[in-house]
Design a protein around this motif. Structure first.
Motif, short mmCIF file in Angstrom:
data_model
loop_
_atom_site.label_atom_id
_atom_site.label_comp_id
_atom_site.label_asym_id
_atom_site.label_seq_id
_atom_site.Cartn_x
_atom_site.Cartn_y
_atom_site.Cartn_z
N SER A 70 132.54 83.46 9.71
CA SER A 70 132.56 82.11 9.16
C SER A 70 131.32 81.31 9.51
O SER A 70 130.75 81.45 10.59
N ASN A 71 130.93 80.42 8.60
CA ASN A 71 129.92 79.42 8.89
C ASN A 71 130.46 78.00 8.73
O ASN A 71 129.73 77.02 8.87
N HIS A 72 131.76 77.89 8.41
CA HIS A 72 132.43 76.59 8.29
C HIS A 72 133.80 76.73 8.95
O HIS A 72 134.82 76.94 8.29
N LEU A 83 134.07 72.55 16.13
CA LEU A 83 133.58 72.77 14.77
C LEU A 83 132.27 73.55 14.75
O LEU A 83 131.35 73.25 15.53
N LEU A 134 129.71 74.10 11.66
CA LEU A 134 129.46 73.71 10.28
C LEU A 134 128.09 74.21 9.85
O LEU A 134 127.09 73.97 10.54
N GLU A 135 128.05 74.91 8.70
CA GLU A 135 126.83 75.50 8.18
C GLU A 135 126.12 76.33 9.26
O GLU A 135 124.90 76.31 9.41
N LEU A 170 135.78 68.39 5.35
CA LEU A 170 134.69 69.29 5.73
C LEU A 170 134.62 70.57 4.91
O LEU A 170 133.66 71.34 5.05
N ASP A 171 135.62 70.85 4.09
CA ASP A 171 135.66 72.07 3.26
C ASP A 171 135.48 73.32 4.11
O ASP A 171 134.59 74.14 3.88
N LEU A 172 136.33 73.49 5.09
CA LEU A 172 136.26 74.61 6.02
C LEU A 172 136.72 75.91 5.36
O LEU A 172 137.54 75.89 4.43
N ASP A 173 136.20 77.04 5.86
CA ASP A 173 136.67 78.32 5.33
C ASP A 173 137.49 79.13 6.32
O ASP A 173 138.18 80.06 5.94
N ARG A 230 140.76 80.46 2.06
CA ARG A 230 140.56 80.12 3.47
C ARG A 230 141.37 81.04 4.37
O ARG A 230 142.47 81.45 4.03
#
Length: 327
Positions: free
Chosen positions: A120-122, A136, A138-139, A248-251, A285
């Motif tokens: 993951s990157n998110h 967190l 993020l990116e 945050l549109d997490l994956d 997700r």
């Protein structure tokens, strides 16, 4: 092969481990957490020096917001009533580079580099213990926020005027899903005449607290009160995670901590189902159980120390600029 030491500073114990370049724990130690900042620093220094492995850098995960190496506040550390320049003081005492970070951030980094969040990157890590922690990525970068307070998932308000949280506010996720809050719900219900296996099992174990293992046993036996309290916790987690995904549109959502370790995939699937009604933008997700258990914090703290200080040789994710982004 170089060694970085990861330290997980908790309210009850200080866990530390010597961790190699491949994120393997090669030596570990545990000592009780003393009272007051001076005693805590002395204990960490003594513990690191007692390890047989020679460290090139030290990372510390601390239970509270950390900004530029300073532990801003730590309500779960007895006697710590003011900001503590944790990294600076430890570095001076050990004559080594020291990085200090929030403990939940250290945990999510551990899972990101060597555990359930590797793809993951998110990513958000949610840690279910006495309280509820969060971290967190993020990116592809640890997200700390402007003042080191990002990821305080447990203190997102999901119910205005709701249950009182240990932070003094009302309606926080932690007020429903933290083990200490769940135990208070049980005590109130028992005082009003309700029966539960939770208190019987606690007495049988000679415990003062209702541990994650006791929760698991009561739930396995279909205890009505334990089930109701867990339902409230899952509902709170679902609402909070849904809000975080919308923002945050997490994956990936990695769920760890003592309760998640005991209840495993069943709990994570329940949380996933509770989250879905709140999510606006659908996506593929992943909701996963943390892989590293108690080692997530020490592995993550060691990785932060290695990446931030530039000590310890190549990193397995260095090809995509991991160390630069992490720092």
């Amino acid at each position: 092969m170089s060694i970085a030491v990861g330290v997980d500073l908790g309210g009850t114990n200080i866990d530390m481990a010597a961790v190699d370049d491949d994120h393997r724990v090669v030596e570990r130690a545990r000592l009780p957490t003393p009272e007051g900042p001076d005693a805590v620093i002395e204990a960490i220094v003594g513990g690191v020096r007692a390890l047989k492995s020679e460290a090139s850098a030290v990372g510390v995960g601390a239970p509270g917001p950390v900004h530029q190496g300073i532990l801003v506040t730590a309500p779960n550390l007895v006697g710590v009533t003011r900001p503590v320049p944790l990294a600076e003081r430890l570095s001076e005492a050990l004559t080594l580079p020291v990085v200090a970070e929030n403990d939940a951030n250290a945990g999510v980094i551990g899972e990101w580099v060597a555990g359930a969040g590797r793809d993951s990157n998110h990513l958000m890590g949610v840690w279910l213990g006495t309280g509820v922690g969060g971290g967190l990525v993020l990116e592809g970068r640890l997200f700390r926020g402007a003042f080191g307070g990002a990821g305080e998932f447990g203190h997102m308000c999901i119910r205005q005027g709701g249950a009182l949280c240990g932070c003094g506010r009302r309606g926080c996720i932690e007020a429903y899903a933290g083990r200490a809050s769940m135990e208070r719900f049980v005590e109130t219900a028992v005082a009003s005449g309700r029966h539960t296996l939770l208190t019987e099992l606690r007495a049988g174990k000679g415990r003062h607290r209702i541990t994650s293992g006791i929760w698991a046993r009561a739930l396995e036996q279909g205890d009505e009160l334990a089930t109701a309290v867990l339902d409230e916790a899952v509902a709170a987690l679902g609402a909070g995670i849904g809000a975080a995904i919308n923002l945050l549109d997490l994956d990936h959502i990695v769920i760890g901590g003592g309760l998640a370790e005991k209840l495993g995939r069943d709990l994570v699937e329940r949380v996933e189902r509770a989250t879905k009604p709140f999510v606006l933008v659908r996506g593929d997700r992943e909701f996963v159980v943390a892989d590293l258990g108690d080692d997530a914090g020490v592995v993550g703290a060691a990785s932060l120390a290695r990446a931030t200080t530039g000590r310890g040789g190549p990193h397995p994710r260095a090809d995509d600029g991991w160390a630069a982004r992490l720092g």
